[in-house]
Design a protein around this motif. Structure first.
Motif, PDB file in Angstrom:
ATOM      1  N   ASN A   1      -8.601  -3.974  13.981  1.00 33.35           N
ATOM      2  CA  ASN A   1      -8.034  -5.206  13.902  1.00 33.35           C
ATOM      3  C   ASN A   1      -6.127  -4.740  13.176  1.00 33.35           C
ATOM      4  OD1 ASN A   1      -9.137  -4.002  11.248  1.00 33.35           O
ATOM      5  ND2 ASN A   1      -8.461  -5.882  10.420  1.00 33.35           N
ATOM      6  N   LEU A   2      -6.685  -3.182  12.423  1.00 36.28           N
ATOM      7  CA  LEU A   2      -5.129  -2.629  11.192  1.00 36.28           C
ATOM      8  C   LEU A   2      -4.346  -2.451  12.882  1.00 36.28           C
ATOM      9  CD1 LEU A   2      -6.323  -0.992   8.530  1.00 36.28           C
ATOM     10  CD2 LEU A   2      -5.659  -3.699   8.385  1.00 36.28           C
TER      11      LEU A   2
ATOM     12  N   TRP B   1     -10.852  -2.623  23.854  1.00 36.61           N
ATOM     13  CA  TRP B   1     -11.873  -2.989  23.427  1.00 36.61           C
ATOM     14  C   TRP B   1     -11.417  -3.845  22.197  1.00 36.61           C
ATOM     15  CZ3 TRP B   1     -16.133  -1.319  25.087  1.00 36.61           C
ATOM     16  CH2 TRP B   1     -15.788  -0.206  25.564  1.00 36.61           C
ATOM     17  N   GLY B   2     -10.089  -4.430  21.841  1.00 40.28           N
ATOM     18  CA  GLY B   2      -9.309  -5.245  20.834  1.00 40.28           C
ATOM     19  C   GLY B   2     -10.561  -6.520  20.535  1.00 40.28           C
ATOM     20  N   HIS B   3     -11.524  -6.949  21.292  1.00 41.53           N
ATOM     21  CA  HIS B   3     -11.641  -7.652  20.589  1.00 41.53           C
ATOM     22  C   HIS B   3     -12.806  -7.656  19.303  1.00 41.53           C
ATOM     23  CE1 HIS B   3     -15.190  -5.151  23.162  1.00 41.53           C
ATOM     24  NE2 HIS B   3     -16.256  -5.794  22.537  1.00 41.53           N
TER      25      HIS B   3
ATOM     26  N   THR C   1     -10.492   5.733  19.215  1.00 38.74           N
ATOM     27  CA  THR C   1     -11.170   5.722  18.020  1.00 38.74           C
ATOM     28  C   THR C   1     -10.613   5.010  16.690  1.00 38.74           C
ATOM     29  OG1 THR C   1      -9.365   7.788  18.666  1.00 38.74           O
ATOM     30  CG2 THR C   1      -9.758   7.279  16.254  1.00 38.74           C
ATOM     31  N   ALA C   2      -9.451   4.039  16.589  1.00 37.01           N
ATOM     32  CA  ALA C   2      -9.693   2.894  15.857  1.00 37.01           C
ATOM     33  C   ALA C   2     -11.597   1.760  15.772  1.00 37.01           C
ATOM     34  CB  ALA C   2      -8.696   1.797  16.157  1.00 37.01           C
TER      35      ALA C   2
ATOM     36  N   ALA D   1     -22.643   2.017  19.229  1.00 45.39           N
ATOM     37  CA  ALA D   1     -21.632   3.393  20.554  1.00 45.39           C
ATOM     38  C   ALA D   1     -22.414   3.678  21.634  1.00 45.39           C
ATOM     39  CB  ALA D   1     -22.924   4.445  20.128  1.00 45.39           C
ATOM     40  N   VAL D   2     -23.300   2.840  22.353  1.00 45.54           N
ATOM     41  CA  VAL D   2     -23.068   2.354  23.567  1.00 45.54           C
ATOM     42  C   VAL D   2     -21.906   1.506  24.585  1.00 45.54           C
ATOM     43  CG1 VAL D   2     -25.426   1.355  25.838  1.00 45.54           C
ATOM     44  CG2 VAL D   2     -26.218   2.181  23.420  1.00 45.54           C
ATOM     45  N   LEU D   3     -21.689   0.838  23.822  1.00 40.66           N
ATOM     46  CA  LEU D   3     -20.681   0.151  24.318  1.00 40.66           C
ATOM     47  C   LEU D   3     -19.287   1.080  24.585  1.00 40.66           C
ATOM     48  CD1 LEU D   3     -19.478  -2.782  25.578  1.00 40.66           C
ATOM     49  CD2 LEU D   3     -18.484  -2.482  22.578  1.00 40.66           C
ATOM     50  N   LEU D   4     -19.173   1.812  24.050  1.00 36.41           N
ATOM     51  CA  LEU D   4     -18.537   2.637  23.879  1.00 36.41           C
ATOM     52  C   LEU D   4     -18.158   3.773  24.947  1.00 36.41           C
ATOM     53  CD1 LEU D   4     -17.226   2.954  19.890  1.00 36.41           C
ATOM     54  CD2 LEU D   4     -15.962   2.179  21.945  1.00 36.41           C
ATOM     55  N   VAL D   5     -19.541   4.109  25.234  1.00 40.33           N
ATOM     56  CA  VAL D   5     -19.940   5.537  26.391  1.00 40.33           C
ATOM     57  C   VAL D   5     -19.959   4.386  27.495  1.00 40.33           C
ATOM     58  CG1 VAL D   5     -21.754   7.100  26.832  1.00 40.33           C
ATOM     59  CG2 VAL D   5     -21.214   6.495  24.390  1.00 40.33           C
TER      60      VAL D   5
END
Length: 358
Positions: free
Chosen positions: A128-129, A141-143, A120-121, A93-97
């Motif tokens: 991954n989907l 955020w692909g990693h 969102t994914a 969550a911290v990373l996404l923020v």
């Protein structure tokens, strides 16, 4: 943990399993390889570290679940899933923020629609989907695709393992699933030949590696003490050489994707399984002692946060004028952010809510 003879080997190995420092070292090797790849090692087999993570994760989660099944006679699935959320979500969550703020400031190069969809994914662990269908979604955020695969496995595997553990031959059932997943991967290679992304990023294609680790964890339930003792002794004698070969293999030039998606996964699954068995259950104290360097163990404990921060930071710095190479700057900044994440987020949450490693 080291069995001195066959009488010490059996299902009790699962009950006595404790975290071995050598397993942290495997995590360290995996995440360091990923970081070095992102720092400029594009000619290497960069996915080596991810494959090692998959096998190790399958082993660890299955061992934790088997210990609960043997101790309690069943699984508390709500408790298991709450623990997974507490273990993973705070740092994520911290990373996404922070990443979303960087994107708003136009520091992260990513198309708005792609960034919103990938965020969102990522929150729901299905990124991954998206990447399997459209690789442009990897931006941002692909990693996190590999973490999504692990969480999807954790969603399905506990109930499956509980059912398997109640059968007469749990190891045979687990091995059967491993064989089926391997055949399914081969089938995908033959019939989806024009879509490497579909295979590489999809959970069904990656299940083989996770199941390889899970089957290793099931060995004490399926083999008699004498047979299990021989298997562990065999792994002990070869683990050091196998690990050395795996590390050397990881720096080979990138190989054709068809080999990546089958031969490579088989190599990583078998090789990592041999090393895992020796470090977790075997008597090879020499290998364990050789690997148990404090700094490597510490890097292994940082591995989750290192993996979270490395790719976004690499994107952030790759096009900026810096007094040092961007790869080196990315590496150093990733380590600093991971240390803050581990000590300020992961550890306080673990001390407050979690009592065992999982």
């Amino acid at each position: 943990m080291a069995p001195s003879d066959s009488r010490d080997v059996g299902p009790e190995l699962i009950d006595r399993f404790k975290w071995e420092p050598g397993l942290d070292v495997l995590r360290a090797l995996a995440v360091l390889h990923v970081m070095l790849y992102h720092a400029g090692g594009e000619g290497w087999i960069g996915f080596w570290g991810v494959d090692l993570f998959f096998v190790l994760s399958g082993f660890l989660i299955t061992t934790v679940l088997l210990k609960e099944i043997r101790r309690r006679g069943g699984l508390n699935l709500p408790r298991f899933y709450v623990r997974r959320v507490l273990r993973l979500y705070p740092a994520l969550a911290v990373l996404l923020v922070v990443g979303t703020f960087a994107w708003f400031m136009d520091w992260l190069p990513c198309d708005p629609d792609v960034f919103q969809r990938s965020t969102t994914a990522a929150i729901f662990y299905v990124l991954n989907l998206f990447v399997a269908v459209d690789k442009s979604t990897y931006s941002g955020w692909g990693h996190l695709w590999s973490l999504c695969i692990e969480e999807q496995y954790y969603l399905l595997w506990p109930a499956t393992l509980w059912w398997i553990s109640r059968r007469r031959r749990p190891l045979a059932w687990g091995t059967g699933l491993l064989v089926l997943s391997t055949l399914w991967l081969l089938s995908l290679l033959l019939h989806v030949s024009n879509n490497a992304h579909r295979i590489y990023y999809a959970t069904d294609a990656r299940a083989m590696e996770l199941l390889a680790g899970s089957v290793c964890a099931l060995l004490p339930l399926g083999l008699n003490p004498a047979s299990l003792g021989r298997v562990l002794a065999w792994a002990d004698r070869r683990a050091g050489l196998v690990l050395l070969a795996l590390v050397g293999y990881s720096f080979l030039p990138t190989i054709p994707w068809r080999l990546v998606l089958f031969g490579h996964m088989v190599i990583m699954s078998v090789g990592t399984s041999v090393v895992l068995l020796s470090l977790a259950y075997g008597a090879n104290r020499r290998l364990s002692g050789l690997l148990s360097r404090p700094w490597l163990i510490y890097v292994g404990r940082l591995s989750y946060s290192l993996y979270l921060w490395n790719w976004p930071i690499a994107l952030l710095l790759e096009r900026r004028a810096l007094p040092i190479p961007s790869g080196l700057a990315s590496f150093v900044l990733t380590v600093l952010c991971a240390m803050v994440s581990y000590h300020a987020i992961e550890q306080p949450v673990a001390r407050r809510f979690l009592t065992a490693k999982a």
